[in-house]
Design a protein around this motif. Structure first.
Motif, mmCIF file in Angstrom:
data_model
loop_
_atom_site.group_PDB
_atom_site.id
_atom_site.type_symbol
_atom_site.label_atom_id
_atom_site.label_comp_id
_atom_site.label_asym_id
_atom_site.label_seq_id
_atom_site.Cartn_x
_atom_site.Cartn_y
_atom_site.Cartn_z
ATOM 1 N N ALA A 7 9.810 34.904 26.229
ATOM 2 C CA ALA A 7 8.425 34.499 26.457
ATOM 3 C C ALA A 7 7.480 35.378 25.656
ATOM 4 C CB ALA A 7 8.091 34.580 27.953
ATOM 5 N N ALA A 8 7.781 36.674 25.570
ATOM 6 C CA ALA A 8 6.936 37.586 24.794
ATOM 7 C C ALA A 8 6.989 37.248 23.318
ATOM 8 C CB ALA A 8 7.396 39.025 25.019
ATOM 9 N N SER A 9 8.131 36.750 22.841
ATOM 10 C CA SER A 9 8.284 36.427 21.428
ATOM 11 C C SER A 9 7.482 35.190 21.042
ATOM 12 C CB SER A 9 9.759 36.187 21.089
ATOM 13 O OG SER A 9 10.506 37.346 21.341
ATOM 14 N N ILE A 10 7.224 34.295 22.020
ATOM 15 C CA ILE A 10 6.549 33.049 21.673
ATOM 16 C C ILE A 10 5.219 32.904 22.421
ATOM 17 C CG2 ILE A 10 8.687 31.865 21.125
ATOM 18 C CD1 ILE A 10 8.544 30.520 23.847
ATOM 19 N N VAL A 11 4.627 34.043 22.826
ATOM 20 C CA VAL A 11 3.385 33.984 23.584
ATOM 21 C C VAL A 11 2.331 33.237 22.781
ATOM 22 C CG1 VAL A 11 2.407 36.157 22.734
ATOM 23 C CG2 VAL A 11 1.814 35.340 25.006
ATOM 24 N N GLU A 31 -2.680 10.103 18.384
ATOM 25 C CA GLU A 31 -1.912 10.388 17.179
ATOM 26 C C GLU A 31 -2.540 11.563 16.424
ATOM 27 O OE1 GLU A 31 -0.174 8.098 13.192
ATOM 28 O OE2 GLU A 31 -1.394 7.038 14.670
ATOM 29 N N ILE A 32 -1.692 12.470 15.933
ATOM 30 C CA ILE A 32 -2.156 13.631 15.178
ATOM 31 C C ILE A 32 -1.321 13.771 13.905
ATOM 32 C CG2 ILE A 32 -2.909 14.872 17.252
ATOM 33 C CD1 ILE A 32 -0.340 16.564 16.993
ATOM 34 N N LYS A 33 -1.805 14.600 12.984
ATOM 35 C CA LYS A 33 -1.047 14.934 11.788
ATOM 36 C C LYS A 33 -0.596 16.386 11.913
ATOM 37 C CE LYS A 33 -1.217 15.083 6.728
ATOM 38 N NZ LYS A 33 -2.044 14.853 5.522
ATOM 39 N N ALA A 34 0.721 16.589 11.949
ATOM 40 C CA ALA A 34 1.277 17.933 12.126
ATOM 41 C C ALA A 34 2.361 18.173 11.079
ATOM 42 C CB ALA A 34 1.833 18.089 13.532
ATOM 43 N N TYR A 35 2.902 19.399 11.057
ATOM 44 C CA TYR A 35 3.858 19.791 10.034
ATOM 45 C C TYR A 35 5.093 20.435 10.668
ATOM 46 C CZ TYR A 35 -0.270 19.226 7.115
ATOM 47 O OH TYR A 35 -1.388 18.719 6.504
ATOM 48 N N LEU A 36 6.262 20.068 10.166
ATOM 49 C CA LEU A 36 7.479 20.763 10.557
ATOM 50 C C LEU A 36 7.481 22.132 9.891
ATOM 51 C CD1 LEU A 36 10.116 17.889 10.241
ATOM 52 C CD2 LEU A 36 9.102 18.800 12.334
ATOM 53 N N ASN A 37 7.749 23.177 10.669
ATOM 54 C CA ASN A 37 7.657 24.550 10.165
ATOM 55 C C ASN A 37 9.046 25.182 10.102
ATOM 56 O OD1 ASN A 37 7.081 27.205 9.581
ATOM 57 N ND2 ASN A 37 5.414 27.390 11.051
ATOM 58 N N ALA A 58 20.027 20.254 14.949
ATOM 59 C CA ALA A 58 18.986 21.263 14.709
ATOM 60 C C ALA A 58 17.609 20.607 14.661
ATOM 61 C CB ALA A 58 19.271 21.994 13.408
ATOM 62 N N ILE A 59 16.620 21.284 15.230
ATOM 63 C CA ILE A 59 15.238 20.801 15.190
ATOM 64 C C ILE A 59 14.323 21.944 14.791
ATOM 65 C CG2 ILE A 59 15.425 18.858 16.783
ATOM 66 C CD1 ILE A 59 14.712 20.647 19.034
ATOM 67 N N LEU A 60 13.152 21.588 14.256
ATOM 68 C CA LEU A 60 12.209 22.580 13.749
ATOM 69 C C LEU A 60 10.957 22.634 14.622
ATOM 70 C CD1 LEU A 60 12.385 21.782 9.927
ATOM 71 C CD2 LEU A 60 13.465 23.699 11.125
ATOM 72 N N PRO A 61 10.300 23.799 14.670
ATOM 73 C CA PRO A 61 8.996 23.894 15.330
ATOM 74 C C PRO A 61 7.973 23.045 14.575
ATOM 75 C CG PRO A 61 9.950 26.071 14.957
ATOM 76 C CD PRO A 61 10.771 25.102 14.168
ATOM 77 N N ILE A 62 6.885 22.739 15.247
ATOM 78 C CA ILE A 62 5.796 21.963 14.654
ATOM 79 C C ILE A 62 4.532 22.820 14.624
ATOM 80 C CG2 ILE A 62 4.239 19.986 15.014
ATOM 81 C CD1 ILE A 62 6.629 18.508 16.222
ATOM 82 N N THR A 63 3.826 22.810 13.485
ATOM 83 C CA THR A 63 2.554 23.516 13.367
ATOM 84 C C THR A 63 1.423 22.495 13.309
ATOM 85 O OG1 THR A 63 3.511 25.444 12.259
ATOM 86 C CG2 THR A 63 1.164 25.057 11.927
ATOM 87 N N THR A 68 1.554 26.716 16.948
ATOM 88 C CA THR A 68 2.947 26.309 16.776
ATOM 89 C C THR A 68 3.490 25.769 18.088
ATOM 90 O OG1 THR A 68 3.320 27.949 15.053
ATOM 91 C CG2 THR A 68 5.268 27.065 16.128
ATOM 92 N N TYR A 69 4.161 24.629 18.010
ATOM 93 C CA TYR A 69 4.703 23.953 19.192
ATOM 94 C C TYR A 69 6.230 23.938 19.117
ATOM 95 C CZ TYR A 69 -0.095 22.359 19.798
ATOM 96 O OH TYR A 69 -1.464 22.305 19.967
ATOM 97 N N LEU A 70 6.859 24.332 20.204
ATOM 98 C CA LEU A 70 8.313 24.354 20.277
ATOM 99 C C LEU A 70 8.790 23.341 21.309
ATOM 100 C CD1 LEU A 70 8.909 28.225 20.369
ATOM 101 C CD2 LEU A 70 9.026 26.719 18.381
ATOM 102 N N PRO A 71 9.923 22.687 21.067
ATOM 103 C CA PRO A 71 10.467 21.725 22.032
ATOM 104 C C PRO A 71 10.965 22.460 23.271
ATOM 105 C CG PRO A 71 12.002 22.037 20.231
ATOM 106 C CD PRO A 71 10.751 22.770 19.848
#
Length: 225
Positions: A7-11, A31-37, A58-63, A68-71
């Motif tokens: 949790a501290a790593s992804i605060v 709907e939004i425009k986002a980027y795979l990071n 494998a999946i990537l975070p989204i910016t 940054t958004y994580l699944p």
């Protein structure tokens, strides 16, 4: 604690959960425009982990707009925390559920399953459904399937007439030992065993039954949380 370290790593990062396409029908979505990071790494206890979806891909975070958004399912798996999605209420459920879910609500091996009142009754109380085994030696392994939806298993088990020995609860897929219960005697009554089953799909409960002995496990009073 592993949970606090991650949790501290992804605060400050928001979490997303995967849901079936049908869940979006009529939903209040924008709907939004986002980027795979691909540059962002996630560490658990100092080690970089690969985030994967429920199928293991494998999946990537989204910016999006500097955030940054994580699944959430992938993060929960890395933390070994149970995760479930309640489509009816549109809720993501992490960790223990408020109300326990009886074992018979999920898949289970029915080899010693019974609804016979002469076998589901223990100390004058009829538990309606149970695992029951008596007058044999060895002891079939019990298999239940929480399917990674729950954080804790509350297993009730009683020894009938003779001691139950070498009781071990394991993760079937990894063969990891979740709990070494040891021995339960008839004098212990209906013993409540608590086991951490976060991110575990299938649980095995192995034990040894002495000749002339047996076991009793009520499926409704034993539950997941």
């Amino acid at each position: 604690m592993p949970n606090k370290k991650l949790a501290a790593s992804i605060v400050g990062l928001s979490l997303l959960v995967g849901a079936g396409a049908g869940a979006y029908a009529g939903a209040n979505l924008q709907e939004i425009k986002a980027y795979l990071n691909a540059d962002l790494k996630v560490r658990v206890n100092g080690s970089v982990v690969q985030l994967n979806d429920q199928q293991g891909s494998a999946i990537l975070p989204i910016t999006y707009e500097g955030n940054t958004y994580l699944p959430v399912r992938a993060v929960a798996n890395a933390l070994q925390v149970a995760v479930d999605y309640d489509a009816a209420n549109q809720e993501v459920i992490l960790g223990e559920k408020v109300n326990g879910t009886p074992l018979n609500a999920e898949k289970f091996n029915d080899y010693t399953y019974t609804k016979d009142p002469t076998q589901t009754t223990y100390k004058n109380k009829d538990y309606k459904e149970a695992y029951y085994y008596h007058d044999g030696s060895g002891g079939p392994t019990l298999i239940i399937t929480p399917d990674k939806k729950y954080q804790t298993l509350h297993l009730k088990i009683a020894a009938l007439d003779k001691d139950l020995t070498d009781i071990k609860i394991k993760d079937l897929d990894s063969n990891a030992l979740l709990k070494d219960v040891g021995t339960i005697s008839p004098n212990d009554g209906l013993k409540d065993i608590e086991v951490n089953i976060g991110n575990v799909k299938t649980v095995t409960i192995s034990l040894q039954v002495k000749d002339g002995g047996g076991y009793f496990v009520p499926l409704i009073d034993s539950y997941y949380k």
